[in-house]
Design a protein around this motif. Structure first.
Motif, PDB file in Angstrom:
ATOM      1  N   LYS A   1      13.684 -10.625  14.191  1.00  0.00           N
ATOM      2  CA  LYS A   1      13.938  -9.192  14.371  1.00  0.00           C
ATOM      3  C   LYS A   1      14.904  -8.636  13.319  1.00  0.00           C
ATOM      4  O   LYS A   1      15.664  -9.379  12.697  1.00  0.00           O
ATOM      5  CB  LYS A   1      14.531  -8.950  15.771  1.00  0.00           C
ATOM      6  N   LYS A   2      14.833  -7.302  13.188  1.00  0.00           N
ATOM      7  CA  LYS A   2      15.767  -6.584  12.312  1.00  0.00           C
ATOM      8  C   LYS A   2      16.716  -5.805  13.226  1.00  0.00           C
ATOM      9  O   LYS A   2      16.276  -4.923  13.973  1.00  0.00           O
ATOM     10  CB  LYS A   2      15.008  -5.620  11.405  1.00  0.00           C
TER      11      LYS A   2
ATOM     12  N   ALA B   1      23.924  -5.707   9.233  1.00  0.00           N
ATOM     13  CA  ALA B   1      22.455  -5.768   9.206  1.00  0.00           C
ATOM     14  C   ALA B   1      22.060  -7.225   9.400  1.00  0.00           C
ATOM     15  O   ALA B   1      22.472  -8.091   8.618  1.00  0.00           O
ATOM     16  CB  ALA B   1      21.954  -5.254   7.866  1.00  0.00           C
TER      17      ALA B   1
ATOM     18  N   LYS C   1      18.891  -9.746   9.760  1.00  0.00           N
ATOM     19  CA  LYS C   1      17.447  -9.888   9.580  1.00  0.00           C
ATOM     20  C   LYS C   1      17.053 -11.333   9.854  1.00  0.00           C
ATOM     21  O   LYS C   1      17.635 -12.250   9.270  1.00  0.00           O
ATOM     22  CB  LYS C   1      17.088  -9.491   8.137  1.00  0.00           C
ATOM     23  N   ASN C   2      16.104 -11.513  10.759  1.00  0.00           N
ATOM     24  CA  ASN C   2      15.624 -12.860  11.117  1.00  0.00           C
ATOM     25  C   ASN C   2      16.785 -13.800  11.463  1.00  0.00           C
ATOM     26  O   ASN C   2      16.841 -14.945  11.000  1.00  0.00           O
ATOM     27  CB  ASN C   2      14.778 -13.452   9.980  1.00  0.00           C
TER      28      ASN C   2
ATOM     29  N   TYR D   1      21.427   0.518   6.210  1.00  0.00           N
ATOM     30  CA  TYR D   1      21.016  -0.834   6.604  1.00  0.00           C
ATOM     31  C   TYR D   1      19.543  -0.879   6.998  1.00  0.00           C
ATOM     32  O   TYR D   1      18.870  -1.908   6.816  1.00  0.00           O
ATOM     33  CB  TYR D   1      21.924  -1.376   7.710  1.00  0.00           C
ATOM     34  N   ALA D   2      19.024   0.234   7.527  1.00  0.00           N
ATOM     35  CA  ALA D   2      17.576   0.295   7.781  1.00  0.00           C
ATOM     36  C   ALA D   2      16.851   0.185   6.433  1.00  0.00           C
ATOM     37  O   ALA D   2      15.833  -0.493   6.317  1.00  0.00           O
ATOM     38  CB  ALA D   2      17.216   1.592   8.496  1.00  0.00           C
TER      39      ALA D   2
ATOM     40  N   MET E   1      16.926  -3.449   5.122  1.00  0.00           N
ATOM     41  CA  MET E   1      16.039  -4.406   5.822  1.00  0.00           C
ATOM     42  C   MET E   1      14.582  -3.944   5.850  1.00  0.00           C
ATOM     43  O   MET E   1      13.757  -4.581   6.488  1.00  0.00           O
ATOM     44  CB  MET E   1      16.546  -4.628   7.253  1.00  0.00           C
ATOM     45  N   ASN E   2      14.309  -2.792   5.221  1.00  0.00           N
ATOM     46  CA  ASN E   2      12.949  -2.243   5.282  1.00  0.00           C
ATOM     47  C   ASN E   2      12.546  -1.992   6.741  1.00  0.00           C
ATOM     48  O   ASN E   2      11.458  -2.339   7.173  1.00  0.00           O
ATOM     49  CB  ASN E   2      11.948  -3.179   4.590  1.00  0.00           C
TER      50      ASN E   2
ATOM     51  N   VAL F   1      14.103  -1.293  11.090  1.00  0.00           N
ATOM     52  CA  VAL F   1      15.020  -1.816  12.111  1.00  0.00           C
ATOM     53  C   VAL F   1      14.306  -1.789  13.460  1.00  0.00           C
ATOM     54  O   VAL F   1      13.548  -0.860  13.742  1.00  0.00           O
ATOM     55  CB  VAL F   1      16.352  -1.005  12.135  1.00  0.00           C
ATOM     56  N   ASP F   2      14.516  -2.868  14.251  1.00  0.00           N
ATOM     57  CA  ASP F   2      13.912  -2.923  15.585  1.00  0.00           C
ATOM     58  C   ASP F   2      14.897  -2.499  16.667  1.00  0.00           C
ATOM     59  O   ASP F   2      14.503  -1.958  17.690  1.00  0.00           O
ATOM     60  CB  ASP F   2      13.468  -4.367  15.897  1.00  0.00           C
TER      61      ASP F   2
END
Ligand code: ADP
Length: 404
Positions: A203-204, A218, A220-221, A317-318, A321-322, A324-325
């Motif tokens: 998840k992001k 941020a 990511k994974n 940060y969105a 990370m390309n 955000v969840d």
């Protein structure tokens, strides 16, 4: 199985004793203050909410830790009957430099590495070392661990952690961005994923830890890829008394005009700025909210600035990370200030956030969803507990074999 969690500062020792035998239970907590000054004190509270305060000189950390142990053993307000009931000690350590990517069991090698990070955290690491050595003296057989504020952020790529300074500054001084509050960012992100039955590693997530100190990360994974605090905790968001991001030229200008030494400038950016400095009212969000409701324009400006900066970091940060969840609000302000959350999540629909402004109003100090069911990006309030993380990491490091 009791774990003593210690956060040793230069003039204070904060502690908690947690029973980690089953569901974690907080048995006692407290603080020793004014270490090294003529009159020190300990304030202790047990699980029956019995409080005990004692004023007494505390010349050094060994005396301070002995006071903590006496309080834990006391017949009146104690919670254990023998020191053998303390199975392990977990220390919060501010800076692990580039040495530590996770919590560790303390060996002489690990202690030496913490020592070599003293330059990076000159106020904090020496105090942690005093606490570690004091425990070695008083409880020589008890295993100790270190849980670092910085270690979770060691996964940041160089493009996030490098400053645009001559490269030799990094090579010579290890001058780079490290980030802090790592235990909290990781804990709340994992907790939210558990609640949502999501895989943390896929998840992001953007975690906003908004307390007196504040930072945003941020993830990511499962890895921190950027965070707002840097070489020191001054960078990033506006905080209770810290500036956050500031044009370096502005600081040089102030130093020249006000004739500030380096140490005065350091104290200025850490202790006299931020929410307190702008509002000239208080560093406490609750005071600002009540003043703002009474129509105080400066309090309103301060709250707007605070929220604007959180919003700006969420957007960046969105981008990093390309997408955000999930966005998490935590820390005293993130968990409790409906007003700040309201300001931050206004006009964020472009990002796929459908924030539930009505529900937000009633949520304080709880793990709750703050976005509407259909919101593409989820927003949650999650309570943090850094001492619990320290105790959990300590149990898994020290008793790995017994537990598995
Ligand atoms: P620390 O960084 O010292 O651990 P905390 O996480 O406890 O700080 O956060 C302290 C901040 O939380 C203060 O600014 C305080 O005003 C704010 N806070 C606590 N409760 C509330 C509340 N009910 N409403 C708004 N702000 C709150």
């Amino acid at each position: 199985m009791n774990v003593l969690v210690l956060n040793c500062g230069s003039s204070s020792i904060k502690y908690q004793l947690l029973d980690m035998g089953g569901e974690p239970v907080l048995k006692a907590k407290g603080i020793v203050e004014r270490i090294g000054l003529p009159s020190g004190m300990i304030c202790h509270k047990n699980d029956k909410d019995q409080a005990y305060d004692l004023e007494t000189p505390v010349p050094n950390h060994t005396v301070g830790i002995n006071l903590v142990l006496d309080a834990l053993l006391s017949k009146e307000h104690g919670v254990i009957s023998s020191l053998d009931e303390i199975s392990a000690v977990g220390h919060r350590v501010a800076h692990g430099g580039e040495y530590f990517t996770k919590s560790v069991k303390l060996t002489e090698d690990a202690i030496n590495k913490i020592e070599s990070c003293v330059d990076l955290a000159p106020l904090h690491n020496p105090a942690h070392l005093l606490g570690i050595r004091a425990i070695q003296n008083i409880l020589p057989k008890v295993p100790q661990t270190a849980v670092f504020d910085t270690s979770f952020h060691q996964s940041m790529p160089a493009s996030s952690y490098m400053y645009a300074l001559p490269y030799k500054m990094y090579e010579t001084y290890k001058l780079r961005r490290y980030g802090f509050h790592g235990t909290s960012h990781k804990f709340v992100a994992q907790k939210a994923c558990d609640i949502l039955a999501w895989n943390f590693n896929e998840k992001k997530i953007i975690t906003c830890h908004l307390g007196n100190g504040a930072s945003i990360t941020a993830i990511k994974n499962g890895e921190s890829v950027d965070t707002s605090m840097g070489f020191t905790p001054v960078e990033g968001l506006m905080m209770g008394t810290r500036t956050g991001d500031l044009d370096l030229g502005a600081l040089l200008f102030i130093m020249e005009k006000e004739n500030l030494s380096v140490s005065q400038a350091n104290s200025f950016i850490n202790k006299q700025c931020g929410v307190n400095g702008v509002s000239e009212i208080s560093s406490d969000m609750r005071d600002l909210q009540s003043e703002s409701e009474k129509g105080n324009e400066r309090a309103k400006l301060t709250l707007d600035m605070y929220a604007h900066r959180v919003k700006k970091y969420i957007g960046s940060y969105a981008a990093v990370m390309n997408g955000v969840d999930l966005i998490i609000m935590t820390g005293g302000i993130g968990e409790n200030s409906c007003h700040i959350r309201d300001l931050v999540f206004r006009d964020m629909d472009y990002l796929g956030i459908d924030f539930d402004f009505n529900k937000n109003d009633g949520i304080r100090g709880k793990d709750e969803m703050l976005s509407k069911e259909a919101s593409k990006v989820k927003v949650m309030s999650i309570t943090t507990n850094e001492e619990l993380v320290i105790a959990m990491d300590t149990v898994s490091l020290v008793f790995e074999k017994q537990l598995s």
